[in-house]
Each structure stands twice: as C-alpha cells, then as structure tokens.
Motif scaffolding. Structure first.
Motif, PDB file in Angstrom:
ATOM      1  N   ILE A 178       0.905  -1.431  -0.018  1.00 17.57           N
ATOM      2  CA  ILE A 178      -0.486   0.186  -0.317  1.00 17.57           C
ATOM      3  C   ILE A 178       0.889   1.267  -0.120  1.00 17.57           C
ATOM      4  O   ILE A 178       0.538   2.149  -1.138  1.00 17.57           O
ATOM      5  CB  ILE A 178      -1.092   0.207   1.398  1.00 17.57           C
ATOM      6  N   ALA A 179       2.325   1.217   0.464  1.00 19.52           N
ATOM      7  CA  ALA A 179       3.067   2.223   0.312  1.00 19.52           C
ATOM      8  C   ALA A 179       3.696   2.648  -0.926  1.00 19.52           C
ATOM      9  O   ALA A 179       3.641   3.909  -0.885  1.00 19.52           O
ATOM     10  CB  ALA A 179       4.077   2.138   1.241  1.00 19.52           C
ATOM     11  N   GLN A 181       1.942   2.483  -3.387  1.00 20.30           N
ATOM     12  CA  GLN A 181      -0.083   3.068  -4.447  1.00 20.30           C
ATOM     13  C   GLN A 181       0.320   4.668  -3.864  1.00 20.30           C
ATOM     14  O   GLN A 181      -0.095   5.575  -3.330  1.00 20.30           O
ATOM     15  CB  GLN A 181      -0.937   2.527  -3.672  1.00 20.30           C
ATOM     16  N   TRP A 241      -2.707   6.710  -4.473  1.00 15.06           N
ATOM     17  CA  TRP A 241      -3.547   7.380  -4.388  1.00 15.06           C
ATOM     18  C   TRP A 241      -3.460   7.071  -2.400  1.00 15.06           C
ATOM     19  O   TRP A 241      -3.868   8.453  -1.281  1.00 15.06           O
ATOM     20  CB  TRP A 241      -4.874   6.206  -4.182  1.00 15.06           C
ATOM     21  N   PHE A 242      -2.559   6.127  -2.373  1.00 14.88           N
ATOM     22  CA  PHE A 242      -2.352   6.311  -0.631  1.00 14.88           C
ATOM     23  C   PHE A 242      -1.313   7.605  -0.415  1.00 14.88           C
ATOM     24  O   PHE A 242      -1.256   8.467   0.457  1.00 14.88           O
ATOM     25  CB  PHE A 242      -1.915   5.083   0.010  1.00 14.88           C
ATOM     26  N   VAL A 279      -1.073   4.970  11.260  1.00 14.28           N
ATOM     27  CA  VAL A 279      -1.814   4.800   9.395  1.00 14.28           C
ATOM     28  C   VAL A 279      -3.472   4.364   9.905  1.00 14.28           C
ATOM     29  O   VAL A 279      -3.985   4.901   9.469  1.00 14.28           O
ATOM     30  CB  VAL A 279      -1.225   4.193   8.808  1.00 14.28           C
ATOM     31  N   ASN A 280      -3.610   3.331  10.615  1.00  9.85           N
ATOM     32  CA  ASN A 280      -5.042   2.838  10.401  1.00  9.85           C
ATOM     33  C   ASN A 280      -6.043   3.685  11.370  1.00  9.85           C
ATOM     34  O   ASN A 280      -6.820   3.460  10.714  1.00  9.85           O
ATOM     35  CB  ASN A 280      -5.220   1.776  11.130  1.00  9.85           C
ATOM     36  N   LEU A 337      -2.681  10.770  -0.499  1.00  8.51           N
ATOM     37  CA  LEU A 337      -4.250  11.148   0.572  1.00  8.51           C
ATOM     38  C   LEU A 337      -3.021  10.830   2.355  1.00  8.51           C
ATOM     39  O   LEU A 337      -3.751  11.613   2.756  1.00  8.51           O
ATOM     40  CB  LEU A 337      -4.810   9.874   1.365  1.00  8.51           C
ATOM     41  N   MET A 338      -2.200  10.347   1.585  1.00  8.03           N
ATOM     42  CA  MET A 338      -1.252  11.176   3.397  1.00  8.03           C
ATOM     43  C   MET A 338      -0.638  12.804   3.121  1.00  8.03           C
ATOM     44  O   MET A 338      -0.584  12.891   4.285  1.00  8.03           O
ATOM     45  CB  MET A 338      -0.303  10.242   2.882  1.00  8.03           C
ATOM     46  N   ASN A 382      -6.739   6.133   9.040  1.00  5.38           N
ATOM     47  CA  ASN A 382      -7.171   5.852   7.802  1.00  5.38           C
ATOM     48  C   ASN A 382      -8.881   5.937   8.389  1.00  5.38           C
ATOM     49  O   ASN A 382      -9.582   6.088   7.287  1.00  5.38           O
ATOM     50  CB  ASN A 382      -7.478   4.515   7.259  1.00  5.38           C
TER      51      ASN A 382
END
Length: 1261
Positions: free
Chosen positions: A1117-1118, A1120, A1122-1123, A1254-1255, A1126-1127, A1258
């Motif tokens: 995921i790191a 991606q 989109w991630f 991170v969770n 988002l961050m 989110n």
C-alpha cells in the motif's frame, strides 16, 4: 301520646319475652351421635355467585349438602326448573348436587349462560344455594386500526392509547417492545389504570418504533397484541448542532431551547370528579400530570387524614390505593402536581357504598317439643338492605302455615314447637349492590339422655391443683346433670365444687380424700342414664435438696446436687440446663442420677445451671450459679463472699409500709456492692422466699412497701464481686390488715377449645395479692357487637372457666374481677376473645394457573368468605403434584408438594416445576383448627424447555480420515427433541483452535460417522440436543484420527537442490509434518527425513519440484499513488490545524500560557510542547505496546483564561462519529490514534493486524 305509650309497652313485652325464652340445644360434635340424629339439609359447598368459566373446559357448578337422611338435589335455571335428564351434556355427580356440563365433547359454553340455583331437600326441610350466575370468559381480538407515527417535540407530553378489547373478565394490560422486554417506567413515563402509556415529557431516548400494548386474559390464558406504535422525538440539541455544522463561528444561530412548562393534568381532566366504591373493596385514585421538569404528585384528604396502615402509593405516587375501604373513607381527595414552575390540582369526591353484610346471621336451632326459640337475621349496608324470609325455599308469606311461628321483621319467634315445625329458613338481605342469603334450620328433636364421656375414664391430678371431670351429654329436652361420689354417695353440693353448664365437675383444690369414683347422672322426661369415672390425686414432685451457689477456681471440679421426692406411681425425668439452654456437648459434663459434675472447669463454664424435673402431671425446677475465679497467686489474701448481715430490726410499722434495718457482716476482702431484701409470706406460702428489693452496699436501712393480709418476715443477703452471702436470720413477723384486692387477674384470654365453647383463662393472683381471705373471681362475658347483657358467674380461686353453648368463632367481650371477703377489686378492663374455631367450610374458588415458564407457574384463587373460615385465617395451602411427563409416559410414584401462603394472599408462585409435564393442584384454606376442603383439582401443563446434555458421547473407530460418534439421548429431554447439534474444530500442536464446523443431526439418530477429516489431527467436539425452545447444555470430547507415533524419536529434516549443501532442521518427535519456507519457484528439491533411535539412524528420501512463479496478489500500500496523495492531504490538514491553533492561541494578547500551565499542573490539562509543536505526551501504540492506558489530552485554555470541562462538550462523540477522539472548540484534534481490537473466538486461522497510526488516520479521514 297514648298510642305511643302502647307501642312502647308492646315492644317492652316482646323484649321481656325474648329474654325469658329457653336457649336452644347444642349438639356435640360426636360422630356416632350425629349419625343417629335427624337433621335438615345444610349447604356445605357451592360455587361463587359470579362464576366466570373457561369456555374450553367443562363447567362444574358445585352444590354439596349434608343432612340426615341424606338430601336429594334439584336445580333451577333462570327461575324455572332445570331438567338435567333432558340434556345429555349435563350430569350430576353421585351423592352430590354438583353439576358437570360437558363442553369438551361438543357443548357450547354460551348455551349454558344463566342464573342457577340448587335446592337440597330431605324430610326435614329444604336448603337453597345462592343464585349462581354462569358466564363464559371472553378474550376477543384487537380491532384493526391504522396507527399513525407519533412525531413530538422534545419536552412535550404524550399519551399512547392502548384501548384493549372488552373481555370477561377485563384483561391485564402491560407494554413491551419487540424483544418481549417490559418498557421501563419512571416518574416521567408510566402506565395508567386504563392501560394507556403516559409521558409527562418526552426525551430523545423515547424515540423507538416498537411501543406495543399487550392484553393478557388469564381465564383463557391468552395474550393479545396491539400493533406497534412508533414515536419520533425531535431533539432541539440535534437541530442546533446541525445548524452549527453549516455556519461559521461568527454567525448567530440556534433553535429555541426546550421550554420548561408548569404542570397540567393528563388524567383525570377538569378540576373535580366523582368516584363510587363499595365497602371492603380497594379504592384506586389516579393523577398523571404533564410538565417539564417532571411534576411530583402529592395526595391529601380534605378535612382529614389518609387512613394509616391501609394507604399505599403506587406507580411513583401517581396512584393512591386504600384497601378495605369503609364508609368513613368517603370524602374529597386532592392530588397536587408540582414542579419548579408551579402546581395544579384535582379533587375527587369519593362515596363509599356497601353491599349487605351480616351483623347477626341466623343460626341453626335444635329444640325440644314444647320449647321456644328465635331466628334473628340482622344485616347492614348502604343503602339499608331489606330483609325477607323464606321457608324451605318458598317465600314465607305463601309457605304452609305453622302456628308455632311468628315473623316480626328480622326475627322469627317460635313458641311451643312440635316435631312438624322442623324446617329450613332462608334470610335474604338485599340492596342495589348485592344480596346475602343464609340458611338456618329449626330441628325439633325428642331424644332421651346420652352420656358421651367414656365409661370408667381415669383422671389424674396433682395434690392442691384443680381437677376437671367431664360428663359430655346430649338429650332433648336438655337433661339435668347431677354428680355423686362413691357407689352409694349423696349428691355433691357446696362451695368446694363447681358445676359447669357442659356437665363438667370442677374440684378447685384437689385433696387426697378427693380420690375415688364419681358418678354423673343425666335425666330428662324421656329417660335417665349414668356414667362412672375415676379420680386419682398424686403427691407433688419436689426438689428436697437443691443445687447451691458455687465459686470454683479455674481447672477445678464442681458438683451440683438435685435430690427429688415424687409420687411412687409417677416416673420422673431430670434435665440439666446451662443458661436456659442445653448442656454443652462436652465429656467434662457428667450427669448422674442426683447430681451434675463438671471436670476441669474453665471460664466458659461460668453461668446458671438449672435442674428440671418432669412427670406426666407436673414439673419443678431449681437453679444455682457457678462462678469461676482464677487461682490466687499467693495465699496471703483470701477473697470470699461476705458474711450474712445480722441483727435485723423492724420499725415504723404502718398498714402499707415498714422500715427494715440491719448490721452488715464481714465483707471478706471484697467490698459489699449491694444488699438484697427478700420476704416470706407465712400466711400463704410459708417457707418460700421472694425478692423484695435491692439497695446499694452503703445503705443499711430501707423503707419497704407492704401488701394487705400478708404475714411478713424479712431477710437480707449481702453481695460482693465474689458472690452472694448466705441469707441472714429472718426478722420478726409482721401481719398486715386485710383490704379489698388492689388489682385484677392478668393475662385474661378467651380462646375456645371446641367449636361450641369459650374457655376463659387468667393468671390467678398470688397469695399476697388477694389482700384478704376468701379470694374469688367474678367472670363476665357477652357477645361483641350484639346488644346482650353481661353474663357473670363467681368462681373459686381458679384460673379457668368454660362457657358452653357458644356459636362457632364469634367475638366475646370478657372481663375477670377479683373479690374477697372485704369486697371487689377495681373495675377490670375488657378483653376480646373468640369462641372455638371449626374447620373451614368452603374451598377456595376460581382457582387459576398461569404458567410463566417451563419451571415456574403462578396460581390464583378467590379468597373464601371470612365467615366460612370459622376461625383465625392463617393462610392457604397449595397441594400440587406431577401427574406425568409429556415426553415419557412411564408412571412413577406421585409425590405431593405443599406450599403455604400466610395471610389472606390470593396468589402464589410454584417453583421447581419440571418442563413439559402435566401437573395437578388444589388449594385449601387454613385456620387454627386445620385445613378446609380442597378445591377441585386443577390440571395444568408446563411448556417445553431446553433439554439436558446428552447422557454420553463416545468416539470410536478412528481411521486416517474418519471418526465414529455414538451418543445417548438426554436424561431429561424436557420436550420433544427436534435435532442434535454437533460442532467440531481441529486443534494444532500449540492448542490453537481451527475453524468451527456445525452439523445438524435428526433427533432419531444415535450415531454418526464423520468422514473427510485430516489424518493425524486432534479434533474437539461440542454436542448438544435441541427442542423447539432452544439448545440444551453441551458435552465436549476430543479425539484424534489415526497416526503411527510408535518409536519415533526426534526426526531431522533436510532439503537440498543439485549439488548444493544440505540444509537441516531439527523437528519435535511428536510431529508428522514440517513446512519448508523460502524455496525458489520452478526448482527441483530433494528431501530427506531421518530418525535416530536405539537401532541406529534410518532415513528416506524423495524428490519434488516447486510450482512456477505467480503474480503476487498482495500490493504494497505504501507504493500506491492514491495512498501517497491521501497521506499528503492529511499532512496538509494537520499543518493548517496547527497554524490555526497557533493564531488562536496568540489572539488573547499577553496571556502567558506556559507560565500559567507551569503554575497550575492540572493532571487533566496537559500542556503543548512549544519546542517541536507536537501534542503533549503523544504515544503510539506501536512504540509502547505494553501501555494500554488512554492517552493524555492536550488542551487549549479559552480566551477568558478559565479552564472548563463543559467547553468541550460539543464534540464528535455527541454526533456518534467517534469514541476514542474528540475536538476542542477551536477545531484541534486531541486524544489517541488507536485501532480497537476485540478478542474473538478462535474459529479460524484469521490474522489481525496490530493497530497503527496509519490505520487510525484512515478511519479518521
């Protein structure tokens, strides 16, 4: 004026005539006698006047009667003859008048509605029952209606209407939700008497869609449900928050807050109302008010007080309950509803009316030919009831003429009756609220005398005590009784004997010469009979050597003597007590024939020891004190009880007082603390010393009060810490003059020993209390609530008098006055007693059973009329027993269980029932005499319950991939089994559980073969049975599929490819597999497994090839896009929040934040670090996994320089968007970033991630 005089004169002559009438005969309750005497019918049991029946069951209308000869029965229905022979559905029980209407075989209950009356008839008359109104119970369905949702603003009042169907009897109303849970009620929300649900003010939590009104019809055991009602409450806070979310902090916004309101009454309406209630019923008054805050209800009675002990407040004081109301409870009752904004009130005018109730019910008369008598029927009510008479069930005006009978209002006067005058008369007292019907017979008998006391009966009494010799008799006319002593003795007369009306001969003070044969002779004009009985006078039991006071040193031995003298024909028993309790169970206590010895005395043996001697006729006792002291350290000082006082002198003699003086004896090294003065009455009780008074040890004279007619002697006892001295020598005697008695006997009681007598007892005056010679007692009695004159008799110095011929269990006013030769004592106070009790006549009616669940039932019954109890109501007994189990037809021993409910309870709970079983029960009323007749057996059934666990579970025949399961059915199925539930899951070597598999098995199966299991795997099984109610308790077992583990040491696993070096792993010897990791896809490998044991090293090899490489499904995921975006957005948002916080912090000018926070280190307010701009003490759950405490919150101080907890109330928590985080008013986020992890059952090999920032972010974004 002359006319008025003549009327008064006639009334006076009538009263005189009634006073001169001969009293009716009493028939003793002798079974043999009752079988021989003719008697008109008497109704003994009948159904209630208003009889509501279950339309699904047979109708049983009770009518039982007794008489000689046995009566025959007939019925009327709606005033006309009911010919039961013409209706095949109706039968009459043999030897009974009880009707059974067969509804269960095709009959309809509605066809038998009506008014029924039973007549019991024999040759001596006819008795009739009450009018019994038969009505089948009804439980109609709810009428269909369209219910609109209720939308109401917060704080407003609301009424949810129930409007249940009209049933017979009316249903019980309650409110529940969809989950069948009762809706909680409070001062704000409550159910009214009419079943409606009232909200004084609604709150947001009242919003729900399942307000359901239920109506329970107990007779038919059915429950009807109304359609659910929906309530939506609009909250002002939620509306304000919604507006606030769309406006900036500079805008003015907000809906109007919830408005407080003064009280208004929801029910009753208006300011006044009226209520009529009947005497003896329960009065229920209700006031429910609306208002905000919730009003408080208070009740008062205008011009009076609420009745104590009968007033109760229910439904949070909204309901006033007064039990057993009477006419005195009429008046105006005001309820006041009040809150902080004001009050309102309502006045309820209550009028108490009364159905007829008895003042004097007519009683049966047994007369001799030529005698006179009266039947009196007096009743009261509001309005005043009218009295009417019937003879043998026919109105007396049209009944056959009887010249001996004359009717005068509520009285029938009989003169010179003959045998043909025998009949049953009915008195009917009625008004608009009900009626009373009583049967009373007139039985004219001509019988020669009979003596019922057994011949040659032996009576034994103690010397100087009263002797009562019975001569129970019957005859018509009433016989005269005479007593003789000896075979040829003369008739007994004189003051030394007392002759009772029931034939008993009393000898007040029996002497030795009273021993002998006594003959009772009974005679009337039809004959004569006599009977002989024997009297023996025994010597009293005496303790001639009493135990004496003892002082004993610790660990010594002590002995108390108790030597007795007794009549040689009586066998005495000796009992020793310590401090009025049994002797300790200790082998140190040795009880001999004439003594008690205690070995190795300890401090706990200190106390009072009593010797009690009992025979079949008398009992005596004597006590002594044991004092345990420590052994003296040196023999120098000897502490002992004081020496007795001496030189007693009497001075200042007066009629009622005298002065006593004495000289103390040696105190023996322990100061005298007090002196005890005792006296002897040489005239009445010579040799017996009584306690007079006690004075301090510094006093040597005392003024003593004296009683008349006592020959006094005094003695003095000195007391110190060691104990009491021996008594001094007696003083000279002083005889006081006689006088009238100063007091009357105490503890006067009137309790009947038989249904037709009243035994008056009292505690006789002591000898010195007589104040003079010739002590006697004047015993007076009269029936309470009846305008009778006092009946009096003077008896000798005894303590009991028996009044015969009383009606069963009626109250009497009683008084006992002492007198002697000089005159009477002061007028005594009256006490209330009751004549003898008899067994209850009526069984409880309307017995109903409500089965609550499979093990609990509630039984209801109607209370029996208090008049039929014929005694003190002690309660009700419920007999119940299991008839059979509905799942097993096997018979077993029936064990009846009994539950007793004290007082006038009309319901009770039956616990501990077995599910799915058939039971029977009946109810009986209990008084002091015993139990009344049982109600008809009531059959009820308990529903199914969950079964017990299967009786066993065996796992057999293991193979590589299957197991065989065998089981036994539950010991207690508690219903019809519908299936078995089998759950199982594998267990690995670390005792972790795998996925859970569930299988449903038919109920008729007893074994199962499980296939397709993993080889060499341990499984855990959970097994239970299931009925329609649910699953029962489970049993568990574990089993393993077949594997060959014999002789396997720790194997070594090696793997290699080509000519590369071997890689080795050492594996636990109990394992049969190993997972190779880190292999290369598409590569051939050689695997060798070796084991080393006692026989050396052995191994085997195999070659396998890994599969081709496949695209990984997991995505980092790191990496991606989109991630990453988002961050970045989150980081930008946090940066903007920090800038806003910094600007708002410095907006207040010169406010020194850090100095303020350093000066007031509040643990609830953590400062923000200024060097790095991070929140105070932020801690990641990953970096500190062992710390699970909530994170400390950073905060901002408002610009007004105050820190308030309330300032953060407007948060995300209020909107239900989060729990672990919240915002300050300035929008800054505080709290902890955490993922919530809950422990779940291990039903699979699922993994869970550790919580991370991170969770958390989110979930926040």
């Amino acid at each position: 004026m002359m006319k008025k005089k003549s009327i008064s004169a006639s009334k006076a002559s009538l009263v005189f005539f009634l006073c001169q009438m001969i009293s009716a005969l009493d028939v003793p309750l002798d079974s043999k006698l009752l079988e021989e005497l003719s008697q008109p019918p008497t109704i003994t049991q009948q159904s209630p006047k208003d009889y509501i029946v279950d339309p699904r069951e047979n109708i049983v209308i009770q009518c039982e009667a007794k008489g000689k000869p046995p009566p025959s029965f007939s019925w009327t229905r709606n005033g006309t003859h009911f010919d039961i022979d013409k209706d095949e559905q109706v039968t009459m029980k043999p030897n009974s008048g009880t009707l059974v209407i067969n509804i269960m075989n095709g009959g309809k209950a509605e066809a038998y509605e009506g008014v029924y009356q039973c007549t019991a008839r024999n040759e001596r008359g006819a008795a009739i029952s009450n009018n019994i109104v038969i009505r089948p119970s009804r439980s109609p369905l709810w009428t269909k209606e369209k219910l609109e949702p209720n939308q109401v603003r917060e704080g407003d009042s609301l009424v949810l209407h129930c409007r249940p169907p009209v049933g017979l009897p009316p249903p019980i109303i309650f409110w529940m939700d969809n989950a069948f849970q009762r809706l909680p009620q409070s001062e704000r929300v409550s159910q009214g008497l009419n079943g409606d649900l009232y909200f004084s003010n609604v709150q947001p939590e009242d919003t729900r869609e399942d307000y359901i009104c239920y109506a329970r019809f107990n007779h038919t055991q059915t429950i009807q449900q109304k359609q659910p009602i929906s309530v939506k409450v609009f909250s002002m806070d939620s509306l304000n928050d919604t507006i606030a979310a769309n406006l900036s902090d500079t805008d003015i916004y907000g809906a109007k807050p919830v408005t407080e309101r003064p009280p208004i009454l929801l029910t009753p309406t208006g300011t006044t109302s009226n209520k009529v209630e009947l005497r003896g019923n329960v009065l229920l008054l209700e006031c429910i008010a609306a208002g905000l805050p919730t009003p408080v209800i208070r009740w008062i009675k205008e011009g009076g007080e609420l009745p104590a002990n009968r007033t109760f407040f229910e439904n949070f004081k909204k309901t006033l309950k007064i039990i057993d109301v009477s006419e005195a409870d009429s008046g105006n009752y005001k309820c006041i509803a009040r809150n902080i904004l004001g009050s309102t009130h309502h006045v309820i005018s209550v009028t108490v009316k009364a159905a007829p109730y008895w003042i004097t019910a007519p009683r049966n008369l047994v007369l001799s030919p030529g005698e006179d008598g009266t039947l009196i029927c007096r009743a009261n009510g509001n309005p005043k009831p009218s009295i009417s008479w019937l003879a043998n069930g026919v109105p007396i005006a049209i009944a056959p003429e009887d010249p001996s009978r004359k009717v005068d209002g509520d009285t029938i006067i009989f003169s010179a009756v003959q045998e043909r005058s025998s009949a049953v008369y009915q008195c009917n007292a009625s008004n608009e609220y009900g009626y009373l019907l009583a049967n009373a017979f007139v039985n004219v008998l001509a019988e020669p005398p009979r003596i019922l006391t057994p011949a040659n009966k032996l009576y034994q009494v103690i010397l100087d005590s009263p002797a009562l010799i019975d001569c129970a008799y019957f005859g018509s006319p009433k016989p005269e009784i005479e007593w003789f002593k000896g075979v040829k003795g003369s008739i007994l007369r004189g003051n030394e004997y007392v002759f009772h009306d029931n034939g008993t001969l009393e000898i007040p003070v029996a002497q030795k010469d009273s021993t002998g044969t006594y003959t009772c002779v009974a005679r009337n004009e039809l004959g004569k009979i006599q009977n002989e009985v024997q009297l023996e006078v025994k010597d009293p039991t005496m303790i001639i050597k009493q135990p004496e006071y003892k002082v004993i040193q610790r660990y010594g031995h002590v002995s108390f003597e108790c030597i007795i003298k007794h009549d040689s024909t009586l066998i005495p028993t000796v009992i020793w007590l310590k401090d009025n309790d049994e002797l300790p169970d200790d082998e140190r206590f040795l009880v001999g024939k004439d003594n008690l010895t205690i070995m190795n005395v300890t401090d706990k043996d200190d106390g009072t020891y009593t010797c009690i001697v009992n025979t079949t006729l008398d009992s005596v006792s004597a006590s002594a004190v044991l004092t345990v002291v420590a052994a003296p350290p040196t023999p120098a000082i000897i502490y002992a009880r004081p020496n007795p006082p001496f030189d007693l002198e009497l001075t200042g003699q007066l009629e009622r007082s005298i002065e006593l003086s004495w000289i103390p004896g040696d105190e023996n090294n322990s100061p005298i603390t007090s002196f005890v003065i005792e006296y002897e009455d040489g005239l009445h009780e010579p040799g017996v010393w009584h306690y007079q008074t006690e004075v301090p040890g510094s006093q040597t004279t005392v003024q003593l009060k004296l009683s008349p007619y006592v020959n006094y002697s005094f003695r003095v006892i000195a007391v110190n810490e060691i104990g009491r001295s021996q008594p001094s020598e007696p003083s000279e005697q002083y005889l006081t003059k006689s006088a009238n008695p100063d007091e009357n006997p105490s503890n006067v009681q009137g309790i009947g020993s038989e249904p037709d007598n009243l035994v008056i007892t009292w505690e006789s005056l002591k000898g010195f209390q007589s104040n003079g010679p010739g002590l006697q007692y004047k015993v007076s009695w009269r029936q309470k609530d009846v305008d009778d004159e006092w009946t009096s008799v003077v008896v000798a110095n005894v303590s009991k008098y028996i009044v015969s011929g009383t009606p069963t269990f009626v109250p009497y006013e009683i008084k006992v006055q002492a007198l002697n030769d000089l005159g009477y004592a002061p007028e005594p106070s009256e006490v209330i007693g009751h004549s003898g009790e008899d067994l209850p006549m009526v069984a409880p009616g309307n017995v109903q059973v409500h089965v609550i669940n499979s093990t609990l039932a509630k039984v209801h019954w109607d209370p029996v009329p208090l008049k039929s109890v014929r005694g003190h109501l002690q309660g009700y007994k419920v007999y119940y027993w299991k008839v059979q189990s509905l799942s097993r037809r096997s018979k077993r021993h029936i064990e009846k269980k009994i539950l007793t409910f004290r007082g006038n309870k009309t319901f009770g709970m039956l616990p501990g029932l077995e599910p799915y079983s058939s039971y029977k029960l009946n109810v009986r009323v209990v008084n002091g005499k015993g139990e009344g007749p049982a109600s008809p057996d009531k059959v009820f059934k308990t529903p199914e319950g969950v079964p017990s666990s299967p009786s066993f579970l065996k796992i057999t025949n293991p193979t590589l991939d299957s197991l065989t399961l065998e089981w036994g059915s539950p010991t207690h199925p508690n219903g019809v089994l519908i299936s078995y539930i089998l759950k199982f899951q594998p267990i690995n070597n670390t005792h972790e559980l795998g996925p859970l598999v569930e299988i449903r098995i038919p109920a008729n199966e007893s074994s199962l073969i499980l296939k397709n299991l993993n080889y060499s795997t341990r499984y855990k099984f959970y097994f239970n049975a299931q009925t329609s109610v649910g699953s029962g308790s489970q049993i568990t077992e574990e089993a393993v599929t077949i594997m060959d583990e014999a002789g396997i040491p720790r194997p070594a696993v090696g793997a290699g490819k080509g000519k590369e070096d071997w890689k080795k792993e050492i594996v636990n010897g109990s394992r049969s597999f190993f997972v190779l990791k880190g292999l290369t896809p598409g590569t051939a490998y050689k695997v060798r497994v070796g084991a080393e044991g006692l026989s050396g090293f052995r191994s085997s090899e195999d070659v396998f090839e890994t599969g081709p490489a496949m695209a990984s499904r997991q995505v980092d995921i790191a990496t991606q896009g989109w991630f990453i975006g988002l961050m970045c957005a989150v980081a930008l948002l946090i940066l903007i929040l920090l800038i806003v916080c910094f600007i708002r912090r410095n907006k207040g000018g010169k406010y020194p934040v850090k100095e303020k926070e350093d000066a007031h280190a509040d643990p609830e307010i953590q400062p923000m670090k200024e060097d790095d701009g991070t929140f105070g003490e932020y801690r990641s759950l990953e970096s500190d996994a062992e710390d699970h405490k909530p994170l400390k919150k950073g905060s901002r101080t408002p610009s007004d320089r105050t820190v308030k907890k309330e300032d953060s109330d407007d948060s995300l928590v209020d909107y239900g968007e989060g729990v672990n985080g919240q915002f300050n008013e300035d929008g800054s986020f505080i709290g902890q970033y955490s993922g919530k992890k809950e422990k779940e059952p291990a039903e699979g090999n699922e993994s869970s991630e550790a919580p991370s920032p991170v969770n958390a972010m989110n979930s926040f974004v």
